[in-house]
Design a protein around this motif. Sequence first.
Motif, PDB file in Angstrom:
ATOM      1  N   THR A  98       0.824  -1.208   0.000  1.00 55.10           N
ATOM      2  CA  THR A  98       0.000   0.000   0.000  1.00 55.10           C
ATOM      3  C   THR A  98       0.860   1.261   0.000  1.00 55.10           C
ATOM      4  O   THR A  98       0.545   2.230  -0.690  1.00 55.10           O
ATOM      5  CB  THR A  98      -0.939   0.004   1.217  1.00 55.10           C
ATOM      6  N   ASP A  99       1.953   1.257   0.759  1.00 54.95           N
ATOM      7  CA  ASP A  99       2.818   2.443   0.814  1.00 54.95           C
ATOM      8  C   ASP A  99       3.525   2.681  -0.520  1.00 54.95           C
ATOM      9  O   ASP A  99       3.625   3.823  -0.987  1.00 54.95           O
ATOM     10  CB  ASP A  99       3.863   2.281   1.928  1.00 54.95           C
ATOM     11  N   LEU A 100       4.020   1.603  -1.138  1.00 51.02           N
ATOM     12  CA  LEU A 100       4.689   1.745  -2.431  1.00 51.02           C
ATOM     13  C   LEU A 100       3.726   2.275  -3.489  1.00 51.02           C
ATOM     14  O   LEU A 100       4.053   3.197  -4.245  1.00 51.02           O
ATOM     15  CB  LEU A 100       5.250   0.392  -2.879  1.00 51.02           C
ATOM     16  N   GLN A 101       2.533   1.680  -3.532  1.00 50.82           N
ATOM     17  CA  GLN A 101       1.556   2.096  -4.535  1.00 50.82           C
ATOM     18  C   GLN A 101       1.094   3.526  -4.280  1.00 50.82           C
ATOM     19  O   GLN A 101       0.954   4.320  -5.207  1.00 50.82           O
ATOM     20  CB  GLN A 101       0.357   1.136  -4.505  1.00 50.82           C
ATOM     21  N   GLY A 102       0.849   3.853  -3.008  1.00 50.68           N
ATOM     22  CA  GLY A 102       0.407   5.208  -2.668  1.00 50.68           C
ATOM     23  C   GLY A 102       1.451   6.255  -3.015  1.00 50.68           C
ATOM     24  O   GLY A 102       1.124   7.325  -3.547  1.00 50.68           O
ATOM     25  N   GLY A 103       2.730   5.978  -2.726  1.00 51.96           N
ATOM     26  CA  GLY A 103       3.788   6.934  -3.018  1.00 51.96           C
ATOM     27  C   GLY A 103       4.016   7.108  -4.510  1.00 51.96           C
ATOM     28  O   GLY A 103       4.177   8.234  -5.002  1.00 51.96           O
ATOM     29  N   ALA A 104       4.034   5.999  -5.248  1.00 54.13           N
ATOM     30  CA  ALA A 104       4.282   6.069  -6.687  1.00 54.13           C
ATOM     31  C   ALA A 104       3.160   6.803  -7.419  1.00 54.13           C
ATOM     32  O   ALA A 104       3.408   7.636  -8.288  1.00 54.13           O
ATOM     33  CB  ALA A 104       4.450   4.661  -7.254  1.00 54.13           C
ATOM     34  N   GLN A 105       1.901   6.533  -7.057  1.00 52.37           N
ATOM     35  CA  GLN A 105       0.764   7.107  -7.780  1.00 52.37           C
ATOM     36  C   GLN A 105       0.434   8.525  -7.331  1.00 52.37           C
ATOM     37  O   GLN A 105       0.089   9.380  -8.147  1.00 52.37           O
ATOM     38  CB  GLN A 105      -0.469   6.219  -7.619  1.00 52.37           C
ATOM     39  N   PHE A 106       0.521   8.784  -6.034  1.00 55.25           N
ATOM     40  CA  PHE A 106      -0.006  10.048  -5.513  1.00 55.25           C
ATOM     41  C   PHE A 106       1.034  10.901  -4.788  1.00 55.25           C
ATOM     42  O   PHE A 106       0.682  11.869  -4.126  1.00 55.25           O
ATOM     43  CB  PHE A 106      -1.185   9.753  -4.577  1.00 55.25           C
ATOM     44  N   GLY A 107       2.294  10.543  -4.886  1.00 54.89           N
ATOM     45  CA  GLY A 107       3.335  11.339  -4.251  1.00 54.89           C
ATOM     46  C   GLY A 107       3.275  11.253  -2.734  1.00 54.89           C
ATOM     47  O   GLY A 107       3.068  10.178  -2.170  1.00 54.89           O
ATOM     48  N   TYR A 108       3.404  12.403  -2.083  1.00 52.41           N
ATOM     49  CA  TYR A 108       3.498  12.425  -0.614  1.00 52.41           C
ATOM     50  C   TYR A 108       2.140  12.639   0.075  1.00 52.41           C
ATOM     51  O   TYR A 108       2.083  12.706   1.299  1.00 52.41           O
ATOM     52  CB  TYR A 108       4.452  13.543  -0.180  1.00 52.41           C
ATOM     53  N   VAL A 109       1.052  12.747  -0.705  1.00 52.78           N
ATOM     54  CA  VAL A 109      -0.256  13.117  -0.151  1.00 52.78           C
ATOM     55  C   VAL A 109      -0.709  12.157   0.950  1.00 52.78           C
ATOM     56  O   VAL A 109      -1.272  12.578   1.966  1.00 52.78           O
ATOM     57  CB  VAL A 109      -1.325  13.174  -1.273  1.00 52.78           C
ATOM     58  N   LEU A 110      -0.461  10.869   0.767  1.00 55.74           N
ATOM     59  CA  LEU A 110      -0.981   9.872   1.706  1.00 55.74           C
ATOM     60  C   LEU A 110      -0.119   9.729   2.965  1.00 55.74           C
ATOM     61  O   LEU A 110      -0.417   8.878   3.806  1.00 55.74           O
ATOM     62  CB  LEU A 110      -1.119   8.522   1.001  1.00 55.74           C
ATOM     63  N   LEU A 111       0.902  10.557   3.119  1.00 58.15           N
ATOM     64  CA  LEU A 111       1.637  10.566   4.386  1.00 58.15           C
ATOM     65  C   LEU A 111       0.711  10.937   5.541  1.00 58.15           C
ATOM     66  O   LEU A 111       0.873  10.450   6.667  1.00 58.15           O
ATOM     67  CB  LEU A 111       2.808  11.550   4.328  1.00 58.15           C
ATOM     68  N   PHE A 112      -0.279  11.801   5.262  1.00 61.85           N
ATOM     69  CA  PHE A 112      -1.249  12.156   6.303  1.00 61.85           C
ATOM     70  C   PHE A 112      -2.021  10.927   6.769  1.00 61.85           C
ATOM     71  O   PHE A 112      -2.291  10.770   7.965  1.00 61.85           O
ATOM     72  CB  PHE A 112      -2.228  13.212   5.777  1.00 61.85           C
ATOM     73  N   VAL A 113      -2.369  10.047   5.842  1.00 59.52           N
ATOM     74  CA  VAL A 113      -3.108   8.832   6.198  1.00 59.52           C
ATOM     75  C   VAL A 113      -2.242   7.922   7.068  1.00 59.52           C
ATOM     76  O   VAL A 113      -2.727   7.320   8.035  1.00 59.52           O
ATOM     77  CB  VAL A 113      -3.586   8.089   4.930  1.00 59.52           C
ATOM     78  N   ILE A 114      -0.953   7.816   6.724  1.00 64.19           N
ATOM     79  CA  ILE A 114      -0.034   7.015   7.547  1.00 64.19           C
ATOM     80  C   ILE A 114       0.050   7.586   8.957  1.00 64.19           C
ATOM     81  O   ILE A 114       0.004   6.848   9.954  1.00 64.19           O
ATOM     82  CB  ILE A 114       1.363   6.959   6.898  1.00 64.19           C
ATOM     83  N   LEU A 115       0.162   8.925   9.065  1.00 68.15           N
ATOM     84  CA  LEU A 115       0.231   9.569  10.383  1.00 68.15           C
ATOM     85  C   LEU A 115      -1.055   9.346  11.166  1.00 68.15           C
ATOM     86  O   LEU A 115      -1.021   8.977  12.352  1.00 68.15           O
ATOM     87  CB  LEU A 115       0.495  11.064  10.203  1.00 68.15           C
ATOM     88  N   LEU A 116      -2.198   9.572  10.526  1.00 64.73           N
ATOM     89  CA  LEU A 116      -3.491   9.389  11.199  1.00 64.73           C
ATOM     90  C   LEU A 116      -3.680   7.942  11.638  1.00 64.73           C
ATOM     91  O   LEU A 116      -4.127   7.671  12.764  1.00 64.73           O
ATOM     92  CB  LEU A 116      -4.628   9.813  10.259  1.00 64.73           C
ATOM     93  N   SER A 117      -3.336   7.008  10.757  1.00 66.50           N
ATOM     94  CA  SER A 117      -3.458   5.589  11.085  1.00 66.50           C
ATOM     95  C   SER A 117      -2.587   5.232  12.281  1.00 66.50           C
ATOM     96  O   SER A 117      -2.999   4.461  13.158  1.00 66.50           O
ATOM     97  CB  SER A 117      -3.062   4.723   9.886  1.00 66.50           C
ATOM     98  N   ASN A 118      -1.383   5.810  12.314  1.00 70.22           N
ATOM     99  CA  ASN A 118      -0.473   5.500  13.411  1.00 70.22           C
ATOM    100  C   ASN A 118      -0.987   6.058  14.738  1.00 70.22           C
ATOM    101  O   ASN A 118      -0.884   5.403  15.781  1.00 70.22           O
ATOM    102  CB  ASN A 118       0.914   6.068  13.114  1.00 70.22           C
TER     103      ASN A 118
END
Length: 434
Positions: A51-71
Amino acid sequence: MAERMRDNDRQDPSLVAIPGQKASVLKRFLAFVGPGYMVAVGYMDPGNWATDLQGGAQFGYVLLFVILLSNLMAVLLQVLAARLGIATGYDLAQACRAWLPRWVNIPLWLACELAIIACDLAEVIGTAVALNLLFGFSLLVGTCISVIDAFLVLLLMRFGFRALEAFVIVLLAIIGVCFGIQLIASSPSIGAVFKGFLPSSQIVMNPEMLYIAIGIVGATVMPHNLYLHSSLVQSRAYKRNIKGRLEAIKWASWDSTIALTFALGINAAILIVSAAAFHGTEHQDVAEISDAWRLLSPVLGFGLASTLFAIALLAAGTNSTVTGTLAGQIIMEGFLHLRFPYWVRRIITRGLAIIPVIFFIMYYGQGKIGSLLVFSQIILSMQLPFAVIPLVIFVSSKKKMKNFVLSPFWVGVSWLVACLIVVLNAKLFIDMVV
């Protein structure tokens, strides 16, 4: 797992000893260190990588917020799980069996087993891919070899809990070093990274991004980890009185929070490396771990990048095997009062995970295995409410928690997290149906 102690006088020699009150604060804290890192393993398993690889490759850094919120959600829920185990002497599975009607327990147990199989499926794929990348084994051969890890778990169990925890922490350190080096080599934009940790409406408005985002939630907040943590924290020989339990809750909370912060760093590093290497290039459609491995070294201009990536993946798969075995045993014993030898339980679970992987490879080939990995994390995410809601109900109950019941503020925050998880899963389910 050590027998639970529910009185003040009996001391179980199988439990990890706690230094006396005259010992330094650091020594007493270190005696509690371990369960948090065992749990953190699940937050950086091969499913997270997909999920992290796909999220970073397709959408750049946007989903870092989701990783932070999930954590942040994960930290809260794991602290609640530790609190339940220490305050009541029950792990979450035992608490469900003791306090919920049978017609509720059976579906909860089945949901847990499905979650463990989905998690194990990710471990099978991760291990098979790592063996393929490092030694050239086909995915089918690597999948079959992954059964052998049952005997690794059995061997580690013979050396006791502290040895098991030490083994896990060493592998976590290997993962951290590998991704630390890759993070430096990828030279990401610091400004873009910080911006990625801020919330964005794109995440909800873009169905493809939301699918990956919910996969990240499922890969990060593992339902079986709540059962595991509520049991592991009882492996310490703290005093089974109010003062002893309060201290145990404090140190267990610090242990898991520090460990999950490390997991946040690893998950963020995976996404950042993927975004820096692939987003905005001809490779931004990279979704397979094997493709990322093949491209990392030439894209980053760093010869060891791909090798470090594969070593970290193998370490992550091996680590997840250990905790998955423990969680499966705890859940089966807690819900059903059934206890199998660890290696029997492991072979059963691994066998159920291997079957869909073999059929998928035979039907679709090796090139689409990443989509199965992401789907396994979606399944995990959809099992979350079945673990989170009972946990929040129990820790909010004065009758069950007595002196250790949550304050009204934290009850509200816990229910907010539970509702957010339910809403995200409902949204995902509707989108999938439509």
